[in-house]
Motif scaffolding. Structure first.
Motif, PDB file in Angstrom:
ATOM      1  N   GLU A   1      -1.020  -4.946 -17.931  1.00 55.36           N
ATOM      2  CA  GLU A   1       0.003  -5.647 -17.139  1.00 55.36           C
ATOM      3  C   GLU A   1       0.621  -4.739 -16.072  1.00 55.36           C
ATOM      4  O   GLU A   1       1.809  -4.809 -15.766  1.00 55.36           O
ATOM      5  CB  GLU A   1       1.086  -6.224 -18.051  1.00 55.36           C
ATOM      6  CG  GLU A   1       0.542  -7.249 -19.035  1.00 55.36           C
ATOM      7  CD  GLU A   1       1.624  -7.889 -19.874  1.00 55.36           C
ATOM      8  OE1 GLU A   1       2.771  -7.386 -19.859  1.00 55.36           O
ATOM      9  OE2 GLU A   1       1.325  -8.895 -20.536  1.00 55.36           O
ATOM     10  N   ALA A   2      -0.200  -3.885 -15.488  1.00 57.18           N
ATOM     11  CA  ALA A   2       0.277  -2.939 -14.486  1.00 57.18           C
ATOM     12  C   ALA A   2       0.564  -3.636 -13.168  1.00 57.18           C
ATOM     13  O   ALA A   2      -0.044  -4.657 -12.822  1.00 57.18           O
ATOM     14  CB  ALA A   2      -0.757  -1.837 -14.273  1.00 57.18           C
ATOM     15  N   GLN A   3       1.476  -3.058 -12.413  1.00 61.96           N
ATOM     16  CA  GLN A   3       1.810  -3.537 -11.075  1.00 61.96           C
ATOM     17  C   GLN A   3       0.702  -3.218 -10.083  1.00 61.96           C
ATOM     18  O   GLN A   3       0.430  -3.977  -9.159  1.00 61.96           O
ATOM     19  CB  GLN A   3       3.120  -2.877 -10.614  1.00 61.96           C
ATOM     20  CG  GLN A   3       3.430  -2.976  -9.130  1.00 61.96           C
ATOM     21  CD  GLN A   3       4.012  -4.310  -8.725  1.00 61.96           C
ATOM     22  OE1 GLN A   3       4.356  -5.120  -9.578  1.00 61.96           O
ATOM     23  NE2 GLN A   3       4.122  -4.539  -7.430  1.00 61.96           N
ATOM     24  N   CYS A   4       0.033  -2.073 -10.280  1.00 65.78           N
ATOM     25  CA  CYS A   4      -0.989  -1.605  -9.343  1.00 65.78           C
ATOM     26  C   CYS A   4      -2.107  -0.925 -10.122  1.00 65.78           C
ATOM     27  O   CYS A   4      -1.840  -0.190 -11.079  1.00 65.78           O
ATOM     28  CB  CYS A   4      -0.358  -0.624  -8.350  1.00 65.78           C
ATOM     29  SG  CYS A   4      -1.503   0.090  -7.144  1.00 65.78           S
ATOM     30  N   ALA A   5      -3.343  -1.191  -9.725  1.00 63.28           N
ATOM     31  CA  ALA A   5      -4.511  -0.517 -10.310  1.00 63.28           C
ATOM     32  C   ALA A   5      -4.980   0.565  -9.356  1.00 63.28           C
ATOM     33  O   ALA A   5      -5.180   0.306  -8.163  1.00 63.28           O
ATOM     34  CB  ALA A   5      -5.628  -1.515 -10.578  1.00 63.28           C
ATOM     35  N   VAL A   6      -5.138   1.780  -9.867  1.00 62.36           N
ATOM     36  CA  VAL A   6      -5.579   2.909  -9.050  1.00 62.36           C
ATOM     37  C   VAL A   6      -6.968   3.339  -9.511  1.00 62.36           C
ATOM     38  O   VAL A   6      -7.166   3.659 -10.689  1.00 62.36           O
ATOM     39  CB  VAL A   6      -4.591   4.089  -9.142  1.00 62.36           C
ATOM     40  CG1 VAL A   6      -5.138   5.314  -8.414  1.00 62.36           C
ATOM     41  CG2 VAL A   6      -3.239   3.685  -8.550  1.00 62.36           C
ATOM     42  N   LEU A   7      -7.910   3.339  -8.578  1.00 63.76           N
ATOM     43  CA  LEU A   7      -9.293   3.712  -8.860  1.00 63.76           C
ATOM     44  C   LEU A   7      -9.668   4.895  -7.978  1.00 63.76           C
ATOM     45  O   LEU A   7      -9.653   4.785  -6.749  1.00 63.76           O
ATOM     46  CB  LEU A   7     -10.239   2.550  -8.567  1.00 63.76           C
ATOM     47  CG  LEU A   7      -9.927   1.195  -9.204  1.00 63.76           C
ATOM     48  CD1 LEU A   7     -10.959   0.166  -8.772  1.00 63.76           C
ATOM     49  CD2 LEU A   7      -9.886   1.302 -10.719  1.00 63.76           C
ATOM     50  N   ILE A   8      -9.990   6.014  -8.601  1.00 66.03           N
ATOM     51  CA  ILE A   8     -10.450   7.193  -7.874  1.00 66.03           C
ATOM     52  C   ILE A   8     -11.954   7.316  -8.077  1.00 66.03           C
ATOM     53  O   ILE A   8     -12.450   7.218  -9.203  1.00 66.03           O
ATOM     54  CB  ILE A   8      -9.747   8.476  -8.374  1.00 66.03           C
ATOM     55  CG1 ILE A   8      -8.220   8.303  -8.307  1.00 66.03           C
ATOM     56  CG2 ILE A   8     -10.200   9.685  -7.565  1.00 66.03           C
ATOM     57  CD1 ILE A   8      -7.656   8.068  -6.929  1.00 66.03           C
ATOM     58  N   ALA A   9     -12.664   7.534  -6.996  1.00 68.32           N
ATOM     59  CA  ALA A   9     -14.125   7.671  -7.066  1.00 68.32           C
ATOM     60  C   ALA A   9     -14.563   8.924  -6.328  1.00 68.32           C
ATOM     61  O   ALA A   9     -14.003   9.278  -5.288  1.00 68.32           O
ATOM     62  CB  ALA A   9     -14.807   6.454  -6.456  1.00 68.32           C
ATOM     63  N   TYR A  10     -15.560   9.580  -6.880  1.00 65.93           N
ATOM     64  CA  TYR A  10     -16.233  10.691  -6.197  1.00 65.93           C
ATOM     65  C   TYR A  10     -17.705  10.341  -6.033  1.00 65.93           C
ATOM     66  O   TYR A  10     -18.389  10.020  -7.005  1.00 65.93           O
ATOM     67  CB  TYR A  10     -16.109  11.985  -7.001  1.00 65.93           C
ATOM     68  CG  TYR A  10     -14.817  12.728  -6.780  1.00 65.93           C
ATOM     69  CD1 TYR A  10     -14.683  13.664  -5.752  1.00 65.93           C
ATOM     70  CD2 TYR A  10     -13.716  12.491  -7.587  1.00 65.93           C
ATOM     71  CE1 TYR A  10     -13.496  14.348  -5.542  1.00 65.93           C
ATOM     72  CE2 TYR A  10     -12.512  13.168  -7.390  1.00 65.93           C
ATOM     73  CZ  TYR A  10     -12.419  14.100  -6.369  1.00 65.93           C
ATOM     74  OH  TYR A  10     -11.232  14.771  -6.156  1.00 65.93           O
ATOM     75  N   ASP A  11     -18.179  10.390  -4.804  1.00 67.55           N
ATOM     76  CA  ASP A  11     -19.608  10.247  -4.534  1.00 67.55           C
ATOM     77  C   ASP A  11     -20.217  11.652  -4.550  1.00 67.55           C
ATOM     78  O   ASP A  11     -20.029  12.431  -3.603  1.00 67.55           O
ATOM     79  CB  ASP A  11     -19.836   9.587  -3.177  1.00 67.55           C
ATOM     80  CG  ASP A  11     -19.400   8.126  -3.155  1.00 67.55           C
ATOM     81  OD1 ASP A  11     -18.931   7.629  -4.196  1.00 67.55           O
ATOM     82  OD2 ASP A  11     -19.523   7.493  -2.097  1.00 67.55           O
ATOM     83  N   SER A  12     -20.931  11.970  -5.615  1.00 62.88           N
ATOM     84  CA  SER A  12     -21.447  13.329  -5.812  1.00 62.88           C
ATOM     85  C   SER A  12     -22.781  13.499  -5.093  1.00 62.88           C
ATOM     86  O   SER A  12     -23.834  13.677  -5.720  1.00 62.88           O
ATOM     87  CB  SER A  12     -21.584  13.628  -7.309  1.00 62.88           C
ATOM     88  OG  SER A  12     -20.324  13.590  -7.936  1.00 62.88           O
ATOM     89  N   ASP A  13     -22.725  13.488  -3.772  1.00 66.99           N
ATOM     90  CA  ASP A  13     -23.944  13.529  -2.966  1.00 66.99           C
ATOM     91  C   ASP A  13     -24.616  14.897  -2.992  1.00 66.99           C
ATOM     92  O   ASP A  13     -25.843  14.999  -2.977  1.00 66.99           O
ATOM     93  CB  ASP A  13     -23.610  13.168  -1.519  1.00 66.99           C
ATOM     94  CG  ASP A  13     -23.038  11.777  -1.367  1.00 66.99           C
ATOM     95  OD1 ASP A  13     -23.236  10.947  -2.272  1.00 66.99           O
ATOM     96  OD2 ASP A  13     -22.369  11.523  -0.343  1.00 66.99           O
TER      97      ASP A  13
END
Length: 314
Positions: free
Chosen positions: A48-60
């Motif tokens: 029930e969060a106000q905001c969803a935070v998604l961190i991604a790293y593209d390990s090229d």
């Protein structure tokens, strides 16, 4: 002068000559379908969060250079830095902030640096598909794209112990066949397109597919701000503090709207000391806000699939 009748033109005509049926078909081939955002803000995101935070790293790492046949030690060393120096400090930072993260990994990167995959798994992070050798998938025929993505998923499953459920195309774009490949290989979600701020279902030729799109944006990607080519005109190299301000504004706007803040980084770009400090400060700032959920793209996709009762269409 008479113009050729567009209705009788072939596939090599100019777009301005296309009949309506043709340009509508091109637009609708892959399109944003229904929004996957609950109208009740308190029920949108996990916990029930106000905001969803998604961190991604593209390990090229080395793969963009290898893809283009740039095999000089200088070029490859820039990619090697991503694994040798950046990944260990990135994993330490993520552990301090307790941030589960999605790592999108070309198969060749994984084969060159299997210890990276071990570190991602040990840290509780997601390992997802990012092509075979960071190929330009938009230039590939169906058979080649299917083969490369299928083999990439196999490699990541073998090294991580889990079959990847998500994909991010190397070029942040789809070929004529990409959606067909994604459906055929059974991916739950994609994170390559930009039709919305929030997640949505992908449609194919007007029909829902059951595939979740977690959209990206160049504004929230480190590459446009920091990449450079010493023999070309690509030399932005902005101050980390300027970029940090943009991302703070993006997060705060997402939080106010009750939405998703998705950020894409690269170890060989933002793993350098001054830029890692930028990301560290950003995560510290986000942690000062109440009611924020940090999760992987796969975790959010699972939440949305259950919530909206999505089934992948064959």
């Amino acid at each position: 002068m008479s113009l050729q009748n567009p209705s009788s033109t072939g596939p090599n005509t100019e777009p301005w000559q296309w009949p309506e049926e043709q340009w509508r078909s091109e637009v609708n081939r892959v399109r944003a379908g229904r929004s996957l955002v609950d109208t009740d803000v308190s029920r949108r995101w996990p916990e029930e969060a106000q905001c969803a935070v998604l961190i991604a790293y593209d390990s090229d790492h080395e793969t963009p250079y290898l893809r283009d046949g740039q095999t000089s030690p200088g070029s490859l060393a820039q990619g090697e830095y991503g694994s040798r120096s950046a990944v260990p400090r990135i994993l330490d930072m993520l552990a301090r902030h307790e941030v589960p993260t999605s790592f999108y990994v070309p198969a060749v990167s994984a084969l060159l640096h299997p210890q990276d995959i071990e570190g991602y798994v040990a840290g509780g992070h997601e390992v997802a598909v990012h092509g075979w050798i960071h190929e330009r998938n938009t230039a590939l025929p169906y058979e080649a794209e299917l083969d490369l993505i299928s083999r990439a998923a196999d490699v990541l499953e073998k090294l991580s112990g889990t079959r990847p459920s998500g994909i991010r195309t190397p070029s942040w774009d789809f070929s004529q066949s990409t959606l067909k490949v994604i459906k055929e290989l059974g991916f739950s979600y994609d994170s390559s397109l930009m039709a919305d701020d929030e997640p949505y279902e992908l449609n194919a030729d007007g029909a829902p597919t059951g595939i979740i799109e977690i959209p990206v944006e160049w504004i929230r990607d480190d590459a446009p701000y920091f990449m450079m080519d010493r023999f070309g005109g690509l030399r932005p190299h902005l101050s980390p503090y300027d970029v940090e301000r943009i991302w703070v504004d993006e997060f705060e706007a997402a939080h106010a709207a009750g939405g998703v803040f998705e950020l894409t980084l690269h170890p060989h770009i933002s793993g350098h000391r001054s830029r890692l400090a930028m990301v560290d400060r950003l995560l510290s700032h986000i942690r000062t806000f109440d009611n924020v959920w940090f999760g992987t793209h796969a975790q959010l996709a699972d939440h949305l699939r259950t919530k909206f009762i999505l089934t992948t269409q064959g």
